[in-house]
Design a protein around this motif. Sequence first.
Motif, PDB file in Angstrom:
ATOM      1  N   GLY A 105       0.794  -1.221   0.000  1.00 33.47           N
ATOM      2  CA  GLY A 105       0.000   0.000   0.000  1.00 33.47           C
ATOM      3  C   GLY A 105       0.823   1.266   0.000  1.00 33.47           C
ATOM      4  N   SER A 106       2.146   1.133   0.004  1.00 32.98           N
ATOM      5  CA  SER A 106       3.010   2.313  -0.013  1.00 32.98           C
ATOM      6  C   SER A 106       3.227   2.778  -1.445  1.00 32.98           C
ATOM      7  CB  SER A 106       4.359   1.999   0.630  1.00 32.98           C
ATOM      8  OG  SER A 106       4.187   1.598   1.975  1.00 32.98           O
ATOM      9  N   GLU A 107       3.374   4.074  -1.618  1.00 33.33           N
ATOM     10  CA  GLU A 107       3.674   4.634  -2.928  1.00 33.33           C
ATOM     11  C   GLU A 107       4.520   5.889  -2.765  1.00 33.33           C
ATOM     12  OE1 GLU A 107       0.464   6.394  -5.147  1.00 33.33           O
ATOM     13  OE2 GLU A 107      -0.761   6.625  -3.346  1.00 33.33           O
ATOM     14  N   LYS A 108       5.322   6.143  -3.793  1.00 30.96           N
ATOM     15  CA  LYS A 108       6.161   7.338  -3.786  1.00 30.96           C
ATOM     16  C   LYS A 108       5.377   8.512  -4.361  1.00 30.96           C
ATOM     17  CE  LYS A 108      10.681   5.075  -4.141  1.00 30.96           C
ATOM     18  NZ  LYS A 108      11.933   4.966  -4.948  1.00 30.96           N
ATOM     19  N   MET A 109       5.357   9.600  -3.654  1.00 29.18           N
ATOM     20  CA  MET A 109       4.692  10.817  -4.104  1.00 29.18           C
ATOM     21  C   MET A 109       5.771  11.837  -4.467  1.00 29.18           C
ATOM     22  SD  MET A 109       1.461  10.103  -3.807  1.00 29.18           S
ATOM     23  CE  MET A 109       0.701  11.715  -3.921  1.00 29.18           C
ATOM     24  N   PHE A 110       5.742  12.274  -5.714  1.00 29.73           N
ATOM     25  CA  PHE A 110       6.728  13.254  -6.186  1.00 29.73           C
ATOM     26  C   PHE A 110       6.167  14.651  -5.969  1.00 29.73           C
ATOM     27  CE2 PHE A 110       7.381   9.346  -8.572  1.00 29.73           C
ATOM     28  CZ  PHE A 110       8.744   9.134  -8.389  1.00 29.73           C
ATOM     29  N   LYS A 111       6.760  15.357  -5.010  1.00 29.88           N
ATOM     30  CA  LYS A 111       6.302  16.698  -4.660  1.00 29.88           C
ATOM     31  C   LYS A 111       7.421  17.696  -4.912  1.00 29.88           C
ATOM     32  CE  LYS A 111       3.149  14.902  -1.130  1.00 29.88           C
ATOM     33  NZ  LYS A 111       2.721  14.966   0.287  1.00 29.88           N
ATOM     34  N   THR A 112       7.078  18.982  -4.816  1.00 29.97           N
ATOM     35  CA  THR A 112       8.076  20.030  -5.087  1.00 29.97           C
ATOM     36  C   THR A 112       9.236  19.968  -4.093  1.00 29.97           C
ATOM     37  OG1 THR A 112       6.759  21.561  -3.745  1.00 29.97           O
ATOM     38  CG2 THR A 112       6.394  21.583  -6.126  1.00 29.97           C
ATOM     39  N   GLY A 113       8.972  19.484  -2.889  1.00 22.94           N
ATOM     40  CA  GLY A 113      10.023  19.410  -1.885  1.00 22.94           C
ATOM     41  C   GLY A 113      10.849  18.142  -1.964  1.00 22.94           C
ATOM     42  N   GLY A 114      10.483  17.231  -2.864  1.00 25.59           N
ATOM     43  CA  GLY A 114      11.203  15.970  -3.007  1.00 25.59           C
ATOM     44  C   GLY A 114      10.258  14.791  -3.033  1.00 25.59           C
ATOM     45  N   THR A 115      10.825  13.609  -2.961  1.00 23.47           N
ATOM     46  CA  THR A 115      10.039  12.380  -3.006  1.00 23.47           C
ATOM     47  C   THR A 115       9.661  11.948  -1.594  1.00 23.47           C
ATOM     48  OG1 THR A 115      11.228  11.674  -4.994  1.00 23.47           O
ATOM     49  CG2 THR A 115       9.986  10.001  -3.803  1.00 23.47           C
ATOM     50  N   GLU A 116       8.409  11.564  -1.427  1.00 21.98           N
ATOM     51  CA  GLU A 116       7.917  11.158  -0.119  1.00 21.98           C
ATOM     52  C   GLU A 116       7.174   9.834  -0.259  1.00 21.98           C
ATOM     53  OE1 GLU A 116       4.802  12.722   3.341  1.00 21.98           O
ATOM     54  OE2 GLU A 116       5.356  14.006   1.644  1.00 21.98           O
ATOM     55  N   VAL A 117       7.449   8.895   0.632  1.00 16.17           N
ATOM     56  CA  VAL A 117       6.774   7.593   0.638  1.00 16.17           C
ATOM     57  C   VAL A 117       5.537   7.704   1.534  1.00 16.17           C
ATOM     58  CG1 VAL A 117       6.954   5.145   1.191  1.00 16.17           C
ATOM     59  CG2 VAL A 117       8.942   6.368   0.258  1.00 16.17           C
ATOM     60  N   VAL A 118       4.382   7.370   0.964  1.00 17.14           N
ATOM     61  CA  VAL A 118       3.107   7.525   1.661  1.00 17.14           C
ATOM     62  C   VAL A 118       2.391   6.181   1.689  1.00 17.14           C
ATOM     63  CG1 VAL A 118       0.867   8.693   1.653  1.00 17.14           C
ATOM     64  CG2 VAL A 118       2.927   9.926   0.944  1.00 17.14           C
ATOM     65  N   ASN A 119       1.780   5.864   2.814  1.00 21.79           N
ATOM     66  CA  ASN A 119       0.925   4.681   2.929  1.00 21.79           C
ATOM     67  C   ASN A 119      -0.419   5.137   3.483  1.00 21.79           C
ATOM     68  OD1 ASN A 119      -0.383   2.241   3.761  1.00 21.79           O
ATOM     69  ND2 ASN A 119       1.601   1.205   3.698  1.00 21.79           N
ATOM     70  N   ARG A 120      -1.376   5.313   2.608  1.00 22.95           N
ATOM     71  CA  ARG A 120      -2.685   5.841   3.007  1.00 22.95           C
ATOM     72  C   ARG A 120      -3.462   4.845   3.873  1.00 22.95           C
ATOM     73  NH1 ARG A 120      -3.994  10.420   0.063  1.00 22.95           N
ATOM     74  NH2 ARG A 120      -2.643  10.841  -1.723  1.00 22.95           N
ATOM     75  N   TYR A 121      -3.171   3.564   3.725  1.00 20.59           N
ATOM     76  CA  TYR A 121      -3.859   2.566   4.557  1.00 20.59           C
ATOM     77  C   TYR A 121      -3.537   2.802   6.032  1.00 20.59           C
ATOM     78  CZ  TYR A 121      -4.627  -0.093   0.225  1.00 20.59           C
ATOM     79  OH  TYR A 121      -5.006  -0.485  -1.026  1.00 20.59           O
ATOM     80  N   GLU A 122      -2.252   3.024   6.315  1.00 22.88           N
ATOM     81  CA  GLU A 122      -1.853   3.264   7.699  1.00 22.88           C
ATOM     82  C   GLU A 122      -2.314   4.629   8.184  1.00 22.88           C
ATOM     83  OE1 GLU A 122       2.337   2.723   7.798  1.00 22.88           O
ATOM     84  OE2 GLU A 122       2.247   0.555   7.431  1.00 22.88           O
ATOM     85  N   GLU A 123      -2.275   5.625   7.304  1.00 18.56           N
ATOM     86  CA  GLU A 123      -2.705   6.961   7.700  1.00 18.56           C
ATOM     87  C   GLU A 123      -4.179   6.985   8.086  1.00 18.56           C
ATOM     88  OE1 GLU A 123      -1.797   9.546   4.502  1.00 18.56           O
ATOM     89  OE2 GLU A 123       0.378   9.535   4.833  1.00 18.56           O
ATOM     90  N   GLN A 124      -5.007   6.208   7.357  1.00 17.53           N
ATOM     91  CA  GLN A 124      -6.446   6.211   7.595  1.00 17.53           C
ATOM     92  C   GLN A 124      -6.885   5.091   8.542  1.00 17.53           C
ATOM     93  OE1 GLN A 124      -8.676   6.393   3.924  1.00 17.53           O
ATOM     94  NE2 GLN A 124      -7.165   7.706   2.934  1.00 17.53           N
ATOM     95  N   GLY A 125      -5.927   4.273   8.999  1.00 23.17           N
ATOM     96  CA  GLY A 125      -6.265   3.209   9.941  1.00 23.17           C
ATOM     97  C   GLY A 125      -7.112   2.108   9.340  1.00 23.17           C
ATOM     98  N   ILE A 126      -6.853   1.768   8.082  1.00 22.11           N
ATOM     99  CA  ILE A 126      -7.634   0.710   7.406  1.00 22.11           C
ATOM    100  C   ILE A 126      -6.674  -0.400   6.964  1.00 22.11           C
ATOM    101  CG2 ILE A 126      -9.579   2.126   6.664  1.00 22.11           C
ATOM    102  CD1 ILE A 126      -8.155   2.535   4.000  1.00 22.11           C
ATOM    103  N   THR A 127      -5.831  -0.845   7.898  1.00 22.55           N
ATOM    104  CA  THR A 127      -4.827  -1.858   7.561  1.00 22.55           C
ATOM    105  C   THR A 127      -5.436  -3.238   7.310  1.00 22.55           C
ATOM    106  OG1 THR A 127      -4.468  -2.180   9.939  1.00 22.55           O
ATOM    107  CG2 THR A 127      -2.985  -0.660   8.778  1.00 22.55           C
ATOM    108  N   ASP A 128      -6.731  -3.410   7.604  1.00 24.32           N
ATOM    109  CA  ASP A 128      -7.384  -4.693   7.339  1.00 24.32           C
ATOM    110  C   ASP A 128      -8.065  -4.708   5.973  1.00 24.32           C
ATOM    111  OD1 ASP A 128      -9.181  -2.754   8.119  1.00 24.32           O
ATOM    112  OD2 ASP A 128     -10.575  -4.196   9.029  1.00 24.32           O
ATOM    113  N   LEU A 160       1.456  10.794 -13.439  1.00 23.42           N
ATOM    114  CA  LEU A 160       2.524  11.439 -12.678  1.00 23.42           C
ATOM    115  C   LEU A 160       2.356  11.245 -11.173  1.00 23.42           C
ATOM    116  CD1 LEU A 160       2.968  14.783 -14.653  1.00 23.42           C
ATOM    117  CD2 LEU A 160       4.337  12.699 -14.789  1.00 23.42           C
ATOM    118  N   LEU A 161       1.120  11.285 -10.683  1.00 26.99           N
ATOM    119  CA  LEU A 161       0.882  11.140  -9.247  1.00 26.99           C
ATOM    120  C   LEU A 161       0.686   9.680  -8.840  1.00 26.99           C
ATOM    121  CD1 LEU A 161      -1.526  14.139  -8.503  1.00 26.99           C
ATOM    122  CD2 LEU A 161       0.880  13.917  -7.858  1.00 26.99           C
ATOM    123  N   HIS A 162      -0.099   8.934  -9.628  1.00 20.76           N
ATOM    124  CA  HIS A 162      -0.437   7.551  -9.285  1.00 20.76           C
ATOM    125  C   HIS A 162      -0.255   6.656 -10.510  1.00 20.76           C
ATOM    126  CE1 HIS A 162      -2.162   9.288  -5.655  1.00 20.76           C
ATOM    127  NE2 HIS A 162      -2.940  10.068  -6.400  1.00 20.76           N
TER     128      HIS A 162
END
Length: 299
Positions: free
Chosen positions: A58-81, A268-270
């Motif tokens: 569920g992790s993905e790299k997000m290319f932003k103006t400040g650099g590359t950031e690894v994001v996992n929306r499942y963990e951020e939203q608490g839906i790991t199941d 570019l984003l996804h």
Amino acid sequence: RFVSQKSAVAGAAFLTLLILLALIGPYISGHRFDDQNLGHTNLAPRVPVLSSLGILDGSEKMFKTGGTEVVNRYEEQGITDVYYLFGTDSLGRDMFARTFMGLRISLLIALIATTINLIIGMNYGIISGYFGEMTDILMQRTIDVIGSIPTLVVVTLLMIVLKPGIGSIIFALMLSGWIEMSRIARAEVLKVKELEYIQAAKTIGAGHMHIIFREMVPNIAGKLVTQIMLSIPEAVFLEAFLSFVGLGMPAGTCSLGTLLTDGFQNILLHPYKLLPAALIMILLMVSCHLVAEGLKKAM
């Protein structure tokens, strides 16, 4: 002879797998292809077994103006199941179910259009080649006129006039798709109509219908079957092109073309949104061509 060709067998196996996935794929993930969940938008692919190994978790790299950031929306939203095998789109719809539903619709359009083209083209070509003389001249000049207009131009203009939908796409594909089939049928009829068994059938008083459908058609079927296998990916590609430029399936529906369009807009984003439909289309094209080549050699 067909089975002895490894590439042809591999193509047939992949094609069979794609057809099975088109039939049962939309029901495997447990999510409907048209269900929307705005709380699960733009989730990256997450597979149950592999996620515990840190792969497709569920992790993905997000290319932003400040650099590359690894994001996992499942963990951020608490839906790991929750698991989405191909991720979700901007409306929270399951991409796995939508991809194989899109494959089903694209294959359905291609099969119906190819069947209609086969019926029209085979009969047109057989009549032209069998009767010959002035009949053949008039029918071939008609094809020359129709074929002189680029297919994409005709189909694009037609789709602008007609209401978007499956019926309109099939009709558009039918307009000029039968021409190549008729030329192949005519060429094969010209080869066999002077052979001994045809002359023998005429000598014993067989009628035209008997000669055409009992003597000729079984002996020219090999070339037509090969052309069918080549016509299916062509129809799928044309449907995808029309949907990609906004002239195919209406908004809200799914086909390989609409999925490619959505994926291209978010590449570019996804980028994961583009890959499933693109890989399936490539696999479908290659499989059909391998099967067609195998049938050509075998027949």
